[in-house]
Enzyme design. Sequence first.
Site, PDB file in Angstrom:
ATOM      1  N   HIS A  66     -12.920   2.021  17.282  1.00 36.72           N
ATOM      2  CA  HIS A  66     -12.990   0.695  17.901  1.00 36.72           C
ATOM      3  C   HIS A  66     -13.163   0.779  19.418  1.00 36.72           C
ATOM      4  O   HIS A  66     -13.925  -0.001  20.003  1.00 36.72           O
ATOM      5  CB  HIS A  66     -11.741  -0.115  17.547  1.00 36.72           C
ATOM      6  CG  HIS A  66     -11.690  -0.519  16.110  1.00 36.72           C
ATOM      7  ND1 HIS A  66     -12.621  -1.361  15.535  1.00 36.72           N
ATOM      8  CD2 HIS A  66     -10.839  -0.190  15.110  1.00 36.72           C
ATOM      9  CE1 HIS A  66     -12.348  -1.533  14.249  1.00 36.72           C
ATOM     10  NE2 HIS A  66     -11.266  -0.824  13.969  1.00 36.72           N
ATOM     11  N   LYS A 100     -15.036   0.967   7.333  1.00 31.22           N
ATOM     12  CA  LYS A 100     -13.654   0.518   7.141  1.00 31.22           C
ATOM     13  C   LYS A 100     -13.298  -0.726   7.948  1.00 31.22           C
ATOM     14  O   LYS A 100     -12.233  -1.304   7.761  1.00 31.22           O
ATOM     15  CB  LYS A 100     -12.683   1.652   7.487  1.00 31.22           C
ATOM     16  CG  LYS A 100     -12.712   2.788   6.474  1.00 31.22           C
ATOM     17  CD  LYS A 100     -11.823   3.948   6.901  1.00 31.22           C
ATOM     18  CE  LYS A 100     -10.389   3.558   7.066  1.00 31.22           C
ATOM     19  NZ  LYS A 100      -9.483   4.152   6.095  1.00 31.22           N
ATOM     20  N   TYR A 129       0.843  -1.198   0.000  1.00 31.01           N
ATOM     21  CA  TYR A 129       0.000   0.000   0.000  1.00 31.01           C
ATOM     22  C   TYR A 129       0.879   1.249   0.000  1.00 31.01           C
ATOM     23  O   TYR A 129       0.707   2.147  -0.830  1.00 31.01           O
ATOM     24  CB  TYR A 129      -0.926   0.005   1.221  1.00 31.01           C
ATOM     25  CG  TYR A 129      -1.553   1.356   1.472  1.00 31.01           C
ATOM     26  CD1 TYR A 129      -2.559   1.842   0.642  1.00 31.01           C
ATOM     27  CD2 TYR A 129      -1.126   2.164   2.528  1.00 31.01           C
ATOM     28  CE1 TYR A 129      -3.126   3.094   0.859  1.00 31.01           C
ATOM     29  CE2 TYR A 129      -1.692   3.415   2.754  1.00 31.01           C
ATOM     30  CZ  TYR A 129      -2.677   3.872   1.917  1.00 31.01           C
ATOM     31  OH  TYR A 129      -3.231   5.106   2.120  1.00 31.01           O
TER      32      TYR A 129
END
Length: 310
Positions: free
Chosen positions: A187, A178, A140
């Site tokens: 989270h 996501k 990435y």
Amino acid sequence: MIIVTGGAGFIGSNIVKSLNDIGYRDILVVDNLKDGTKFVNLVDLDIADYVDKEDFVASIVAGDDLGDIEAVFHEGACSSTTEWDGKYMMDNNYQYSKDVLHYCLDRSIPFLYASSAATYGGRNDNFIEDRQYEQPLNVYGYSKFLFDQYVREILPEAESQICGFRYFNVYGPREGHKGSMASVAFHLNNQINQGENPKLFSGSENFKRDFIYVGDVAAVNLWFWQNGVSGIFNCGTGRAESFQAVADATLAFHNKGGVEYIEFPEKLKGRYQAYTQADLTNLRAAGYDKPFKTVAEGVAEYMTWLNRTV
């Protein structure tokens, strides 16, 4: 018309919101809604049209006339740092970006795009927009780095705006789709709302990142577009704050619970940025002088948004 690729995604939808806030409604969102849950990022926003990413790519490669385009905000990408399918990553993040860039250059359309702090790899200082400081740890990061390199070759001859932003650790509204790649704040909030103690890796007081609120990211994008500045710029706060600080701000909002510490996963060792801190010298020199929210400020605002219907 303004085009926002990845417009149903996290940063893209926040750019759409910021455009709405200053009166823009003639917006074309380009995205892949195979993950249909992303639609929720757009339900309270005003756009003129939606086009699937594959259809959009076919149109720009064919050189179709898409009308009078004021700017393209290119946020569409695979943003998973744990994705190791290199062909998929390069198609989505590198080739796609080149196609959109050349479409814009050929028509003198301002092109503003998402780069990433992942281009810096595992370093713990000198997060400076210069080749000598760039060594990505994953495919990435490499896909983002390679496109930045491509842009660097073109910038001196470009006759229209090209501006890339190396996003650091972005958090805030509209990231729920996501999943595992959503921010720590997201989270931790979920864990508390499920009656659990929020969980952090052991040593989280030593893991420090440059956490930037997504509203600030959108503001940077709009300012650079409105001021016609080209280049590649870090987009962070210039401060490194700990994951513990994120947890503290989350707990302060909920006023309950305590942090539970878990062992650091073996699979992330050597592939994990333990420290990031944007060097803002170039961003400030370009004229952007607005302040950035601290973790305490940004997380408090985010918690209010996340829990507005809970």
